[in-house]
Write a protein that holds these residues in place. Structure first.
Motif, PDB file in Angstrom:
ATOM      1  N   HIS A  67       0.666  -1.251  -0.020  1.00 48.30           N
ATOM      2  CA  HIS A  67       0.034  -0.057   0.209  1.00 48.30           C
ATOM      3  C   HIS A  67       0.818   1.373   0.014  1.00 48.30           C
ATOM      4  O   HIS A  67       0.471   2.336  -0.430  1.00 48.30           O
ATOM      5  N   ALA A  68       2.015   1.177   0.516  1.00 52.77           N
ATOM      6  CA  ALA A  68       3.108   2.331   0.782  1.00 52.77           C
ATOM      7  C   ALA A  68       3.300   2.951  -0.701  1.00 52.77           C
ATOM      8  O   ALA A  68       3.711   3.867  -0.828  1.00 52.77           O
ATOM      9  N   PRO A 120       9.850  12.479  -9.145  1.00 51.84           N
ATOM     10  CA  PRO A 120      10.015  13.867  -8.498  1.00 51.84           C
ATOM     11  C   PRO A 120      11.229  14.136  -8.161  1.00 51.84           C
ATOM     12  O   PRO A 120      11.748  13.286  -7.453  1.00 51.84           O
ATOM     13  N   HIS A 121      11.807  15.180  -8.305  1.00 54.60           N
ATOM     14  CA  HIS A 121      13.165  15.650  -7.744  1.00 54.60           C
ATOM     15  C   HIS A 121      13.151  15.920  -6.231  1.00 54.60           C
ATOM     16  O   HIS A 121      12.047  16.382  -5.744  1.00 54.60           O
ATOM     17  N   LEU A 122      14.217  15.332  -5.772  1.00 53.65           N
ATOM     18  CA  LEU A 122      14.054  15.517  -4.345  1.00 53.65           C
ATOM     19  C   LEU A 122      14.398  16.675  -3.572  1.00 53.65           C
ATOM     20  O   LEU A 122      15.228  17.282  -4.179  1.00 53.65           O
ATOM     21  N   ASP A 123      13.389  17.143  -2.907  1.00 48.09           N
ATOM     22  CA  ASP A 123      13.441  18.463  -2.291  1.00 48.09           C
ATOM     23  C   ASP A 123      14.355  18.307  -0.980  1.00 48.09           C
ATOM     24  O   ASP A 123      14.209  17.675   0.057  1.00 48.09           O
ATOM     25  N   GLN A 124      15.617  19.148  -1.145  1.00 45.74           N
ATOM     26  CA  GLN A 124      16.679  18.972  -0.352  1.00 45.74           C
ATOM     27  C   GLN A 124      16.067  19.781   0.902  1.00 45.74           C
ATOM     28  O   GLN A 124      16.631  19.500   1.922  1.00 45.74           O
ATOM     29  N   HIS A 125      14.820  20.522   0.910  1.00 41.81           N
ATOM     30  CA  HIS A 125      14.522  21.318   2.130  1.00 41.81           C
ATOM     31  C   HIS A 125      13.080  20.547   2.651  1.00 41.81           C
ATOM     32  O   HIS A 125      12.739  20.932   3.504  1.00 41.81           O
ATOM     33  N   ALA A 126      13.022  19.192   2.209  1.00 38.86           N
ATOM     34  CA  ALA A 126      11.960  18.352   2.766  1.00 38.86           C
ATOM     35  C   ALA A 126      12.402  18.201   4.109  1.00 38.86           C
ATOM     36  O   ALA A 126      13.522  18.165   4.632  1.00 38.86           O
ATOM     37  N   VAL A 127      11.258  17.624   5.052  1.00 41.13           N
ATOM     38  CA  VAL A 127      11.593  17.318   6.188  1.00 41.13           C
ATOM     39  C   VAL A 127      12.573  16.190   6.501  1.00 41.13           C
ATOM     40  O   VAL A 127      13.697  16.392   7.393  1.00 41.13           O
ATOM     41  N   ASP A 128      12.719  15.284   5.789  1.00 39.05           N
ATOM     42  CA  ASP A 128      13.764  14.248   6.028  1.00 39.05           C
ATOM     43  C   ASP A 128      13.998  13.648   4.552  1.00 39.05           C
ATOM     44  O   ASP A 128      13.504  12.616   4.070  1.00 39.05           O
ATOM     45  N   PRO A 129      15.115  14.312   3.824  1.00 40.99           N
ATOM     46  CA  PRO A 129      15.098  13.748   2.392  1.00 40.99           C
ATOM     47  C   PRO A 129      15.685  12.329   2.624  1.00 40.99           C
ATOM     48  O   PRO A 129      15.385  11.403   1.521  1.00 40.99           O
ATOM     49  N   ALA A 130      16.339  11.907   3.486  1.00 45.34           N
ATOM     50  CA  ALA A 130      17.036  10.481   3.628  1.00 45.34           C
ATOM     51  C   ALA A 130      15.792   9.555   3.498  1.00 45.34           C
ATOM     52  O   ALA A 130      15.514   8.514   2.694  1.00 45.34           O
ATOM     53  N   ALA A 131      14.796   9.860   4.441  1.00 43.78           N
ATOM     54  CA  ALA A 131      13.380   9.141   4.548  1.00 43.78           C
ATOM     55  C   ALA A 131      12.682   9.012   2.936  1.00 43.78           C
ATOM     56  O   ALA A 131      12.231   8.085   2.674  1.00 43.78           O
ATOM     57  N   GLU A 132      12.850  10.041   2.188  1.00 42.21           N
ATOM     58  CA  GLU A 132      12.211  10.141   1.106  1.00 42.21           C
ATOM     59  C   GLU A 132      12.982   9.434   0.065  1.00 42.21           C
ATOM     60  O   GLU A 132      12.030   8.563  -0.815  1.00 42.21           O
ATOM     61  N   LEU A 133      13.963   9.387   0.381  1.00 51.08           N
ATOM     62  CA  LEU A 133      14.964   8.542  -0.789  1.00 51.08           C
ATOM     63  C   LEU A 133      14.575   6.904  -0.544  1.00 51.08           C
ATOM     64  O   LEU A 133      14.514   6.121  -1.409  1.00 51.08           O
ATOM     65  N   LEU A 134      14.539   6.674   0.709  1.00 48.05           N
ATOM     66  CA  LEU A 134      14.403   5.207   1.246  1.00 48.05           C
ATOM     67  C   LEU A 134      12.962   5.008   0.787  1.00 48.05           C
ATOM     68  O   LEU A 134      12.865   3.696   0.334  1.00 48.05           O
ATOM     69  N   LYS A 135      11.994   5.753   0.712  1.00 47.04           N
ATOM     70  CA  LYS A 135      10.746   5.710   0.401  1.00 47.04           C
ATOM     71  C   LYS A 135      10.604   5.299  -1.083  1.00 47.04           C
ATOM     72  O   LYS A 135       9.813   4.241  -1.593  1.00 47.04           O
ATOM     73  N   GLY A 136      11.438   5.965  -1.841  1.00 40.73           N
ATOM     74  CA  GLY A 136      11.147   5.866  -3.348  1.00 40.73           C
ATOM     75  C   GLY A 136      11.908   4.476  -3.563  1.00 40.73           C
ATOM     76  O   GLY A 136      11.515   3.828  -4.477  1.00 40.73           O
ATOM     77  N   GLU A 137      13.041   4.041  -3.058  1.00 37.66           N
ATOM     78  CA  GLU A 137      13.660   2.899  -3.128  1.00 37.66           C
ATOM     79  C   GLU A 137      12.758   1.687  -2.910  1.00 37.66           C
ATOM     80  O   GLU A 137      12.576   0.760  -3.743  1.00 37.66           O
ATOM     81  N   ARG A 138      11.931   1.771  -1.806  1.00 31.73           N
ATOM     82  CA  ARG A 138      11.073   0.784  -1.366  1.00 31.73           C
ATOM     83  C   ARG A 138       9.927   0.670  -2.453  1.00 31.73           C
ATOM     84  O   ARG A 138       9.564  -0.757  -2.857  1.00 31.73           O
ATOM     85  N   ILE A 198      -3.057  -6.982  -7.851  1.00 28.73           N
ATOM     86  CA  ILE A 198      -3.293  -5.436  -8.177  1.00 28.73           C
ATOM     87  C   ILE A 198      -4.809  -5.212  -7.804  1.00 28.73           C
ATOM     88  O   ILE A 198      -4.794  -4.218  -7.213  1.00 28.73           O
ATOM     89  N   LEU A 199      -5.705  -6.467  -8.250  1.00 31.03           N
ATOM     90  CA  LEU A 199      -6.825  -5.792  -8.221  1.00 31.03           C
ATOM     91  C   LEU A 199      -7.564  -5.816  -6.746  1.00 31.03           C
ATOM     92  O   LEU A 199      -8.255  -5.359  -6.273  1.00 31.03           O
ATOM     93  N   ARG A 200      -6.954  -6.962  -5.996  1.00 25.06           N
ATOM     94  CA  ARG A 200      -7.117  -7.146  -4.490  1.00 25.06           C
ATOM     95  C   ARG A 200      -6.657  -5.910  -3.678  1.00 25.06           C
ATOM     96  O   ARG A 200      -7.253  -5.576  -2.744  1.00 25.06           O
ATOM     97  N   VAL A 201      -5.363  -5.579  -3.673  1.00 22.01           N
ATOM     98  CA  VAL A 201      -4.664  -4.847  -2.926  1.00 22.01           C
ATOM     99  C   VAL A 201      -4.976  -3.216  -3.324  1.00 22.01           C
ATOM    100  O   VAL A 201      -5.374  -2.650  -2.360  1.00 22.01           O
TER     101      VAL A 201
END
Lengths: 168, 211
Positions: free
Chosen positions: A14-15, B134-152, B172-175
């Motif tokens: 979901h994430a 989306p370009h990583l915003d260096q002023h975001a709350v936590d750029p590292a967390a954003e990067l990790l989220k993108g990788e996941r 895809i249809l169920r989740v």
């Protein structure tokens, strides 16, 4: 490493979000589809999609009845004893009848099996309601409406059929 | 200093052109109040009667879900956009085969899944290129967390793309579309039991791929 539980896995799935496209994209997509569809002919229902199950069943029943009738009448065609050539045929039929192999059994006939299967799927009440079945008394009405000459011919035909069935 | 605008305007030359706001045809049809009141069956009937604009309304109602479905299969905007158009054109061409036994949405989903499965079996899905993200915003709350989220997210897309066709469609249809097992069975032309088994195996495969 600890394996993922179902809940953790689904939460992880979901994430993963689909990036929201530009608000203008939706109208753009609609317009693209509109233009593509404009190049296509207008879809229309085919003629046979208007037929409902009753009519389709009735039509199949009618065809089955006609084919069975034709098949049986061809099998039991009375032999013309007036010609010389048919005498031998009569003898052959009689010989075959004596041997017990005059006609193939209907159970072994593939065409009859097909017709039997088709007819078994038909709801005769619906076919009757659709006017595709002979109504009670229709045969009597037809006979009484015949001329005297036609009635005599019919009697002769029926007598001939009775004789043929006894000889089999 | 105050400017007398009325004087300025009166001194300007009147243009010899007029500005006319043209509403896109598809949008105009979709905003037709008479059509907007029709239910899906009536819209289909209107299309079959030759009113193409009724199909614009069908597109408007289902474009988002179709696009999201396609994106889940191919993982990038361009292909998802092309596939969405293909799904709707196929739906239009086959509209006379819609019998109303399922909802129009389910019927369109069925077309969408078939189009997407054919596409992904013909071509390995290209996920979003790095420069399209989306370009990583260096002023975001936590750029590292954003990067990790993108990788996941990328790992999840890759894992789903490795599933067999029916398992991928089921997940895809169920989740993501939260359809019931029965609805998925109707879309995939499978039994409910087969859908449950596919979902079970898909989760097992995903756990293995994402550990």
């Amino acid at each position: 490493m600890k394996p993922l539980s179902d809940e953790d896995l689904i939460a992880r799935l979901h994430a993963e979000e689909v990036p929201e496209p530009s608000p203008l994209f939706w109208e753009h997509l609609s317009q693209r589809v509109h233009d593509a569809v404009a190049a296509e002919p207008i879809p229309s229902r085919r003629w046979f999609t208007g037929l409902n199950a009753v009519w389709a069943g009735g039509a199949v029943a009618a065809i089955a009845v006609v084919l069975i009738g034709v098949s049986l009448s061809v099998r039991r065609q009375p032999v013309d004893t007036g010609s010389a050539g048919s005498a031998a045929m009569t003898q052959t039929v009689a010989t075959d009848a004596g041997a017990g192999v005059s006609l193939p059994a209907l159970d072994d006939d593939v065409s009859f099996a097909v017709m039997e299967e088709l007819a078994s799927e038909i709801d005769f009440e619906e076919a009757g309601a659709a006017g595709l079945m002979v109504s009670p008394g229709a045969a009597e009405d037809a006979v009484t409406g015949m001329s005297g000459e036609d009635q005599r011919a019919l009697v002769e035909l029926l007598q001939q059929e009775i004789k043929n069935s006894k000889s089999l | 200093m105050a400017i007398n605008f009325s004087r300025v305007l009166s001194n300007t030359v009147r243009p010899d052109w007029t500005l006319k706001v043209v509403q896109p045809k598809a949008e105009a049809a979709a905003s037709d109040p008479a059509l907007a009141e029709l239910d899906e069956g009536q819209l289909v009937a209107a299309c079959l009667a030759g009113r193409r604009e009724a199909f614009d309304l069908i597109v408007e109602r289902h474009r988002r879900s179709v696009y999201l479905l396609c994106y889940r299969f191919v993982g990038n905007h361009e292909d998802a956009s092309d596939l969405s158009q293909d799904v709707f054109v196929r739906a239009y061409k086959g509209l006379q085969r819609f019998r109303g036994q399922s909802s129009l949405g389910t019927w369109i989903y069925r077309i969408g899944v078939n189009v997407c499965l054919n596409r992904v079996s013909a071509k390995r899905p290209a996920t979003e290129p790095i420069d399209a993200r989306p370009h990583l915003d260096q002023h975001a709350v936590d750029p590292a967390a954003e990067l990790l989220k993108g990788e996941r997210a990328s790992q999840v897309r890759e894992a789903i793309s490795q599933l067999p066709r029916k398992q991928r469609a089921t997940v895809i249809l169920r989740v993501y579309h939260e359809l019931s097992h029965e609805e998925i069975a109707g879309i995939l032309g499978s039994s409910v039991g087969a859908v449950k088994a596919n979902f079970f195996h898909a989760l097992a495969n995903l756990k293995r791929l994402l550990k």
